[in-house]
Enzyme design. Structure first.
Site, PDB file in Angstrom:
ATOM      1  N   HIS A 144      -3.360  -4.996   1.700  1.00  0.00           N
ATOM      2  CA  HIS A 144      -2.687  -5.243   2.990  1.00  0.00           C
ATOM      3  C   HIS A 144      -2.707  -6.742   3.304  1.00  0.00           C
ATOM      4  CE1 HIS A 144      -2.257  -1.152   4.838  1.00  0.00           C
ATOM      5  NE2 HIS A 144      -3.151  -0.865   3.915  1.00  0.00           N
TER       6      HIS A 144
ATOM      7  N   CYS B 291       0.833  -1.199   0.000  1.00  0.00           N
ATOM      8  CA  CYS B 291       0.000   0.000   0.000  1.00  0.00           C
ATOM      9  C   CYS B 291       0.878   1.263   0.000  1.00  0.00           C
ATOM     10  CB  CYS B 291      -0.981  -0.059   1.162  1.00  0.00           C
ATOM     11  SG  CYS B 291      -2.411   0.970   0.888  1.00  0.00           S
TER      12      CYS B 291
ATOM     13  N   GLU C  63      -1.049  -8.290   5.404  1.00  0.00           N
ATOM     14  CA  GLU C  63      -0.842  -8.519   6.844  1.00  0.00           C
ATOM     15  C   GLU C  63      -2.138  -8.386   7.635  1.00  0.00           C
ATOM     16  OE1 GLU C  63      -0.387  -5.788   5.264  1.00  0.00           O
ATOM     17  OE2 GLU C  63      -0.749  -4.071   6.570  1.00  0.00           O
TER      18      GLU C  63
HETATM   19  N1  GLN Z   1      -3.580   6.444   1.109  1.00  0.00           N
HETATM   20  C1  GLN Z   1      -2.288   6.096   1.609  1.00  0.00           C
HETATM   21  C2  GLN Z   1      -1.186   6.840   0.870  1.00  0.00           C
HETATM   22  O1  GLN Z   1      -1.418   7.406  -0.145  1.00  0.00           O
HETATM   23  C3  GLN Z   1      -2.043   4.613   1.529  1.00  0.00           C
HETATM   24  C4  GLN Z   1      -3.021   3.897   2.397  1.00  0.00           C
HETATM   25  C5  GLN Z   1      -2.488   2.657   3.020  1.00  0.00           C
HETATM   26  O2  GLN Z   1      -1.286   2.438   3.103  1.00  0.00           O
HETATM   27  N2  GLN Z   1      -3.405   1.868   3.522  1.00  0.00           N
HETATM   28  O3  GLN Z   1      -0.076   6.832   1.282  1.00  0.00           O
END
Ligand code: GLN
Length: 191
Positions: A174, A79, A176
């Site tokens: 994610h 992410c 995890e």
């Molecule tokens: N929206 C976050 C970003 O742009 C990422 C979200 C996340 O890691 N769950 O960094």
């Protein structure tokens, strides 16, 4: 195996718990001095990529981590971690995102790409070599394009959500936060 987990912010504890369930040792990287311990790989968790990027820069960690990845240290970015690995990143409205990133992986990503309503969801989708796996998305980015020898590993609704380039693994979701340990096992098998 000893895995460094970037622990500046975000969902790092869940990665540590999952790796320890799989028998790997972990340690947290918060400061410059933490980085120079012996390690076999690095995990960059989800969180807020702009915040993590700034802390990495302020702690003088951007450069040594970038160098280690370029020299072949296996890394998994999830992410926000995926955004930090991307050479190109755009905001949801298409404008270019700041350049405080590691920028080691030939992927173009879009931040907060699903919009407010759809930004967080769970699904299952096929992941190359693993079959169907559960995926949890939280204000997620996606990969607009892979370049060079970066390879797409999973798509959801036609959008790329996981890619690999050499020893670099990036996913928009994610792993995890699900019960399934298969993506962490996949990463450990890359080491
Ligand atoms: N929206 C976050 C970003 O742009 C990422 C979200 C996340 O890691 N769950 O960094």
């Amino acid at each position: 195996m000893r895995i460094a987990v970037l622990a500046l912010q975000g969902a790092f504890i869940e990665h540590e718990m999952m790796l320890e369930r799989l028998g790997a040792e972990t340690f947290e990287v918060r400061k410059y001095a933490d980085w120079f311990q012996q390690k076999d790989a690095l995990i960059i968790p989800g969180g807020e990529s702009t915040t993590m990027g700034k802390i990495l820069r302020d702690e003088q960690l951007l450069e040594p981590i970038r160098t280690a990845i370029k020299e072949g240290l296996p890394v998994m970015g999830t992410c926000a971690g995926m955004i930090l690995l991307a050479k190109n990143a755009a905001e949801a409205n298409g404008t270019e995102s700041g350049n405080t990133r590691l920028a080691t992986m030939d992927i173009s990503v879009k931040r907060n790409a699903y919009g407010r309503q759809l930004g967080s969801f769970e699904t299952t989708a096929a992941f190359k070599g693993l079959g169907e796996i559960p995926m949890t998305f939280i204000r997620a980015p996606y990969i607009e394009a892979t370049h060079g020898d970066a390879e797409t590993l999973a798509t959801v609704d036609g959008r790329i959500v996981a890619a690999r380039q050499g020893k670099q693994l990036a996913c928009a979701f994610h792993p995890e936060l699900t019960e399934s340990t298969c993506l962490h096992e996949y990463f450990l098998s890359m080491i």
